[in-house]
Design a protein around this motif. Structure first.
Motif, PDB file in Angstrom:
ATOM      1  N   ALA B 141      96.289   1.774 -22.079  1.00  0.00           N
ATOM      2  CA  ALA B 141      95.005   2.214 -22.619  1.00  0.00           C
ATOM      3  C   ALA B 141      94.440   3.334 -21.756  1.00  0.00           C
ATOM      4  N   CYS B 194      93.346  -2.460 -27.884  1.00  0.00           N
ATOM      5  CA  CYS B 194      94.621  -1.793 -28.133  1.00  0.00           C
ATOM      6  C   CYS B 194      95.136  -2.134 -29.537  1.00  0.00           C
ATOM      7  N   LYS B 197      93.217  -0.426 -32.205  1.00  0.00           N
ATOM      8  CA  LYS B 197      93.578   0.981 -32.328  1.00  0.00           C
ATOM      9  C   LYS B 197      94.849   1.142 -33.180  1.00  0.00           C
TER      10      LYS B 197
END
Lengths: 639, 822
Positions: B141, B194, B197
């Motif tokens: 990240a 994460c 995303k």
């Protein structure tokens, strides 16, 4: 000017067409349809009591062939173009005793092998004694009473006896030899060119062209890789008309499969101690068969089996094939430089595996050993040495007769020999174009029109569901049938005319648009031998004397100043504006199919403007007309 | 890591870091990486790094701007990933900020090296190895790697793009809670950043208009559902399925192939309860939206599913059958009494869908046939299975391809034009027809099947591959033809068929094409093996010329054909179906076959016929074939002598097989006999062991076996070793043979064997006595030899040390090579 095509043969693979093209009469091939021989009894080498006593069959006069109809006077034929040796067998009937005085064009191998085929035919017929000759049966009243196939035969009166060797020689002497791509001028009007067709040694397609028209004649072509030079397709492009004849007679039989079948059946018979009889022509497919066998016999364990080739022309045929190197496929051509004979049958002969004899008599009878394979003619089984072998071997089921030539129905050929114990295998090997290949060819060559025998435009009657077994092209092919005259679809619009240099020098071109120049020309058109030439006009007669004459000569119209030529178009709106500027009112414009009409109602005048003409119609008012004319001319270019 | 390797490592790292020393062979780098993986899997990476500081130096060196080879750079990235897979080592490398420099913007990512796909691939694989623990997730990240991975999905290199997709799947799996984490929430806000995303990216791609983007998203999802079956996958599907279903609204459906893969992957996933998340509805809708070509694989997949609603199965089966139903309809045939194919083809759905082009039509039909063929043997195949219409369709297809069909409709004629002579469809249809032989069919259809098979076998236009398949299908149908209880012979219909078939086979055996002769012989062998003992078959075969032709094919110029002829003749002879050959070359019929085969074994220039002879001989020995049983010892001795000199290792190995059979028979383990074999000549031994071994000595079996023991081809040596071990075990159990270890003869044999092992096999062993053999057997370290032979041939050269040495040697760091420079 129309270009009619006359069809004289109903057999699509043995064509005979006459093309009238630009005042020349060109006969395309003269094939001999010998299927009528199947109506006769075999001609045995020795008198056969069995054959002469068959019920329902009667021994008639020697042999007969179907000849041409009276559609055309053969003496008017200017040239004959031969495409391959199978398609020239009727040549003596045409060139002899008909008043024919033209030229025949063919390639050298075509002539030489054609001669062999004719020689063999004459030999086969002449060597058997003819006890009697009958022709009365051809009378229609008697023919009606004959048994079935004869009763129904058409135009038996035109069946002829076989020609003699003398006639053959005379006919062949009229042939002029040509090479592939050679351009031959006919009377200045037409140029003909033979192209390799890939079917047989020296076989050709022909291009017949004038300056603005091109006819391709495709007859007996092959795209398979066999012994001859491959087919020249590229030169057939841009044809206006493509005449398509001589396609495969057995479209459902793939030649490769048939060769395999031929070899398998041959080996099977010989291994079981039987003999194999192959009725065949002395040239053509036999070369390929011998080559296949050359590769196959060792693998099939047939090395000890003798192969006999019996024909009056066997020796010449085998030797001729080896000397026409330039007419062979690339592979075989290169062998010549090794140096090796192009065909492997030379090796078969050297190793004594293949033996050839002119006939049954003589050496053959002492060398003859069984089991064996015999290649001999004639494929119709009606004459030639094959008749003897059919009689000799027909009784044993160990033996096999393998038909490879597609020209005759094998069942009909076998009919007089029934009952027959020997096995019969039908492996017709026809390497000519099939319909799939034709459709590829047509896509590649893209002729504007295709002309072909009627038989090719529909599936064969026995396989009406096979839509793939017909020519499929756009626009649909034009078809013809026997004894039909067809007008070829030419749109002839132009002729080529030459201008003499001094005349050309005198031209003064004027550019009317970028890239386009025009000039007027006055000349005399001189036409001779189908060539057109523009020559300078004859000078006006020189003044020879007194003033009186001179004055007189000034008056002759020749010396008038030429009116200029006009070009361009008239924009109607601007023209109307101009008219208004010049005081015309009450103007009305009407659109017509070809252009416009401008009405000057007040003046009762009408101006008709079309693409290539403008008319001013007014009642006796010349002043007005001239005014209007000048206004019109303002919009046009003059030169 | 062993000390020798540790010593070599710094030099190697120096070589790798030196751009002037090109590493010619990148398989070395792969092997090196494999080695590091093995080390790190077995122990601590941290200790490895601390013990070998040169490794960190190498990684640091990569950060300097220089002209490094892309292969070394990629290697270093992957090595860093492998090392950082362990969390403590990850932290250690993080201390030096090494990882962000390697994988972040500052590393190759921003440099010129990035243009090389090798480096991009190395970067992805490095991250793939590294991403094993939560710290790695934070790292990903922080350094913005995920965005880079998104962009790499569209990479010009397919390998890179595919690896990027898989890395996304891996990261997604890592970031989501495991099975123990409890049911996840549907709310995106509750998901780790994460994961959010990545899922967001997938959603966006699914909404995209460009097909490549949709394909990528679908592929990522397919892999996810294929590999991970945790509860969160169900939540993911529930969230994404509306978007996936939305793809069906488009015309044409984009990325249909990937969509099918995804739906099947979801349907197969045990983590999802299909009924609850509308999967069946989606599948049904997809089936009806896709074109027949696209829907085929989906239909097959659905039918293979274990638990699937009956209606969906029926729909899928209908889709699968559609092309064949069209064929039947186009040829105006009754779609069959079962009515399964009836009504599949509606008015709108005509044969037109098959007809647009030859390629499309052929492709669709071949795929359909292959799908049905796969489905047929499965337990979950649809029931009732429309055997009769399918048979009809297969027969019709074959008739259309062969030109014997007589369609009356325009569609049928068009179809005929498209399929005529099409080898692909012929092969597929014959395979399918063969598979259908496992079921039954109405009598008249079976008659049609045999008719079309005969047509293909007869046709001169059948290509060799088509013929082979026609032979195979024929055999399968003959096998399945109804049998009279208690009788193994062919039924009367099959016998009638056989009467037509044998002349065809005869002709095929004379074909100029060797493949055809070969498949004809194989077919004959199969038939003889099955029905060679049955009166009907024997009678038909003997009445034909097939046996005689087969015998002639022993001398075929093509070695494959000779081999098949040998096998066929062996089989015919076993069944007593050999016709005594006539002619002066072959006096004595039967006996001459043995002589002929021996002749082939000793003189044939090709290996295949010789191998075939050995197999026939072994079988004959097993079956106590009459020719062999007459004088077995002479037979075995002769064969072994020829086989031992053969250059083909398979012939020698087969010789050992024959020796083993003889040995078993001699020592009393008779096998079952074939029906027409004579009484076995070798009975179980009654006398003492030495006496039992006498025949083995007489046929020189031991000399053959010992020679084979030191054969340069490993399989032969292994087989010999097994044989001798078997013999030793056998003799040990019977025991009580005099120990003659000390005899001078034994010593000389042992000496000879040592020379053999050293490669000098010139000296023969001479006549061996059973006692000597036993002594030698005991003295040989057969187990040791077996162990050595079991190792792969490069086991000595495969050590990591030799790898390192090789790598250094290629660049000339090791040894005295430097001296050569001067």
């Amino acid at each position: 000017m129309s270009s009619p095509e006359y069809c004289l043969s109903g057999h699509p693979t043995l064509p005979c067409n006459v093309l009238k093209f630009k005042s020349t009469t060109i006969m395309l091939d003269c094939g001999l349809d010998m299927t009528s021989t199947l109506n006769f009894l075999p001609l045995p080498l020795v008198q056969s009591p069995r054959l002469s006593n068959l019920p329902g069959w009667s021994l008639k006069d020697g042999n007969a062939f179907l000849d041409k109809t009276e559609l055309i006077d053969l003496s008017t034929v200017d040239v004959i173009l031969i495409s391959n040796y199978h398609c020239m067998m009727a040549l003596p009937y045409i060139t002899e005793h008909t008043g024919f005085s033209g030229t025949v064009y063919a390639t050298e191998p075509t002539v030489q092998i054609g001669r062999l085929l004719m020689e063999e035919l004459v030999n086969f017929i002449e060597r058997v004694p003819k006890a009697q000759s009958a022709s009365l049966w051809k009378n229609k009243d008697i023919q009606r009473l004959l048994p079935s196939p004869l009763k129904d035969a058409v135009e038996v009166s035109t069946w002829r006896r076989c020609y003699t060797m003398q006639e053959v020689n005379s006919a062949l002497s009229k042939i002029q030899l040509v090479g592939y791509s050679q351009k031959i001028e006919l009377f200045g009007a037409v140029q003909v060119t033979p192209l390799s067709s890939g079917y047989a040694l020296g076989s050709s397609n022909w291009i017949i062209q004038s300056h603005y028209e091109k006819v391709s004649y495709v007859s007996g072509s092959s795209l398979l890789t066999t012994h001859p030079q491959p087919m020249d397709q590229a030169s057939l492009k841009n044809s206006d008309v493509l005449i398509l004849t001589g396609l495969t007679q057995i479209p459902t039989a793939n030649p490769d499969g048939m060769v395999g079948e031929f070899c398998s059946n041959l080996a099977l018979t010989v291994r079981n101690g039987g003999n194999v009889l192959v009725p065949c022509y002395p040239s053509g497919v036999i070369y390929d068969l011998l080559e296949c066998l050359y590769q196959y016999i060792d693998s099939a364990g047939l090395s000890n089996i003798p192969f006999y080739f019996i024909s009056p022309v066997a020796n010449s045929s085998l030797e001729f094939s080896q000397i026409f190197a330039e007419w062979l496929c690339h592979n075989k051509q290169t062998k010549v430089y090794l140096p090796e004979p192009p065909f492997p049958h030379a090796e078969l002969i050297q190793t004594n595996k293949l033996k050839h004899y002119p006939s049954l008599h003589g050496d053959f009878s002492s060398d003859f050993r069984q089991p064996c394979v015999v290649f001999t003619g004639h494929p119709s089984l009606r004459f030639g040495d094959v008749v003897h072998f059919m009689e000799l071997w027909g009784k044993s089921s160990l033996n096999t007769v393998i038909f490879t030539e597609p020209d005759f129905s094998y069942l009909e050929a076998l009919a007089p020999y029934q009952p027959l114990a020997m096995k019969c295998i039908y492996c017709p090997i026809d390497t000519r174009l099939n319909f799939i290949q034709v459709s590829k060819l047509l896509k590649e060559v893209q002729p504007l029109h295709v002309v072909c025998p009627e038989q090719y435009t529909q599936p064969p009657p026995a396989q009406s569901h096979r839509m793939d077994l017909m020519i499929d092209c756009q626009p649909p092919a034009m078809s013809y049938r026997r004894a039909e005259v067809l007008a070829l679809p030419f749109k002839r619009r132009y002729e080529k005319i030459e201008i003499m240099p001094e005349l050309a020098d005198a031209l003064v071109p004027m550019e009317i648009k970028p890239g386009i120049s025009l000039a007027t020309v006055s000349a005399v058109l001189h036409t001779k031998d189908n060539k057109h030439v523009l020559q300078p006009p004859p000078r006006p007669a020189q003044p020879t004397g007194g003033k009186k004459r001179k004055r007189a000569s000034e008056d002759i119209p020749d010396c008038k100043v030429l009116k200029p030529l006009l070009s361009g178009s008239i924009p109607v709106e601007q023209f109307v504006q101009t008219l208004e500027k010049h005081g015309f009112s009450d103007i009305k414009v009407e659109d017509t199919a070809k252009g416009h009409i401008v009405l000057l109602q007040e003046a009762e005048t009408l101006i008709q403007i079309e693409e290539d003409s403008t008319h001013i119609i007014c009642d006796n008012d010349e002043m007005l007309r001239v005014r209007l004319r000048d206004l019109v001319l303002k919009f046009l270019q003059k030169f | 890591m062993d000390p020798e390797c540790s010593q070599l490592l710094p030099a190697l790292c120096a070589v790798l870091a030196d751009p002037r020393q090109p590493m010619a062979d990148d398989t070395c780098l792969e092997k090196l990486l494999d080695w590091f993986k093995t080390i790190t899997e077995a122990g601590s990476s941290l200790l490895l790094l601390q013990g070998n500081p040169c490794l960190v130096e190498l990684l640091c060196h990569m950060l300097k701007p220089q002209d490094l080879s892309s292969r070394v750079l990629a290697f270093s990235l992957r090595l860093a990933g492998v090392l950082a897979a362990q969390e403590d080592c990850f932290q250690y490398l993080q201390q030096g900020e090494l990882l962000p420099k390697l994988f972040g913007e500052a590393g190759p990512l921003g440099g010129a090296a990035w243009t090389s796909p090798t480096v991009r691939s190395g970067w992805i694989q490095g991250l793939r190895s590294l991403a094993q623990h939560p710290s790695a997730l934070h790292f990903l990240a922080d350094c913005g790697a995920v965005d880079t991975i998104f962009s790499l999905q569209e990479d010009s290199s397919l390998f890179v793009a595919s690896a990027a997709g898989q890395l996304l799947v891996h990261i997604l799996g890592l970031s989501m809670p495991g099975p123990a984490g409890g049911p996840p929430s549907l709310q995106a806000g509750d998901w780790p950043a994460c994961a959010q995303k990545i899922v967001g990216h997938i959603e966006e791609s699914l909404r995209a208009t460009a097909t490549p983007q949709i394909t990528q998203a679908l592929n990522v999802l397919t892999t996810t559902f294929g590999h991970c079956h945790d509860p969160w996958t169900q939540v993911l599907w529930v969230r994404l399925s509306p978007l996936v279903a939305g793809l069906l609204e488009k015309d044409p459906v984009p990325a249909a192939h990937s969509l099918v893969d995804l739906l099947l992957s979801v349907a197969r996933s045990p983590g999802l309860s299909s009924s609850s998340c509308g999967l069946w509805e989606t599948l049904a809708r997809t089936l009806s939206h896709l074109s027949p070509t696209q829907a085929g694989p989906l239909a097959l997949g659905i039918l293979k599913l274990q638990d699937c609603p009956q209606a969906l199965r029926a729909q899928a089966f209908a889709v699968l059958l559609q092309p064949l139903a069209c064929v039947l309809k186009a040829t105006a045939q009754d779609p069959g009494p079962s009515g399964v194919l009836d009504g599949i083809v509606g008015d709108s759905m005509t044969a037109d869908m098959l007809l647009p082009s030859k390629a499309a039509c052929v492709g669709l039909l071949c795929r359909t046939l292959a799908h049905l063929e796969l489905l047929l043997p499965l337990p979950q195949r649809p029931c009732p299975w429309p055997q009769a219409p399918l048979l009809g369709a297969a027969v019709t297809l074959l008739q259309l391809c062969g030109g014997s069909a007589r369609p009356t409709s325009d569609a049928g004629r068009h179809l005929c034009g498209l399929l005529l002579g099409c080898v692909r469809v012929q092969r597929a249809a014959l395979d399918f027809l063969g598979t259908l032989s496992e079921g039954t069919g109405p009598r008249e259809l079976v008659t049609q099947v045999f008719a079309v098979l005969l047509e293909y076998l007869r046709s001169p236009d059948s290509s060799p591959t088509v013929l082979k398949k026609a032979f195979q299908a024929t055999f399968r149908w003959l096998l399945s033809s109804p049998k009279t209880p208690g009788c193994w012979d062919l039924d009367p219909h099959a016998l009638l068929f056989l009467r037509d078939l044998l002349p065809v086979l005869q002709k095929r055996l004379c074909s100029p094409c060797w493949e055809v002769r070969d498949s004809g012989l194989e077919f004959l062998t199969q038939m003889t093996r099955h029905w060679g003992g049955q009166a009907g078959f024997r009678h038909a075969l003997l009445a034909s010329e097939v046996p005689k032709l087969t015998e002639q094919l022993l001398r075929d110029p093509e070695s494959y054909v000779r081999a098949s002829a040998v096998t066929a003749m062996g089989q015919l002879s076993s069944q007593g179906l050999c016709v005594p050959a006539a002619g002066p070359e072959h006096p004595g019929g039967q006996q001459s076959l043995l002589a002929e085969l021996l002749h082939i074994l000793s003189t044939d220039s090709e290996g295949f016929p010789r191998r075939a002879v050995m197999q026939v001989f072994t079988q004959w020995l097993r079956d106590s074939h009459a020719d062999v049983a007459g004088d077995t010892e002479q037979f075995v001795a002769g064969v072994l002598q020829v086989a031992s000199q053969d250059l083909d290792w398979e012939v020698r190995a087969q010789g050992l097989e024959l020796a083993l059979v003889f040995l078993e028979q001699t020592l009393g383990q008779p096998r079952s006999h074939c029906p027409c074999a004579v009484t076995p000549a070798v009975a179980a031994p009654v006398g003492p062991l030495a006496q039992a071994l006498q025949p083995l000595c007489r046929v020189r079996l031991f000399e053959f076996a010992f020679r084979a023991l030191f054969d340069c081809d490993r399989p032969v040596a292994q087989k010999s070793c097994d044989l001798l071990l078997f013999l030793r075990a056998k003799t040990a159990s019977s025991g009580s043979l005099q120990e003659s270890r000390s005899s001078p003869h034994v010593a000389s044999v042992e000496a000879a064997l040592q020379r053999w092992q050293a490669g000098d096999q010139a000296q023969p062993l001479g006549d061996l006595e059973p006692e000597v053999v036993l002594a030698v057997l005991r003295s040989l370290d057969l187990e040791g030899l077996q162990g050595a032979l079991a190792e792969s041939s490069d086991h000595v050269e495969k050590s990591p040390q030799s790898l390192l040495q090789d790598m250094l040697a290629t660049v000339g760091v090791l040894g005295g090579n430097e001296a050569d420079c001067y």
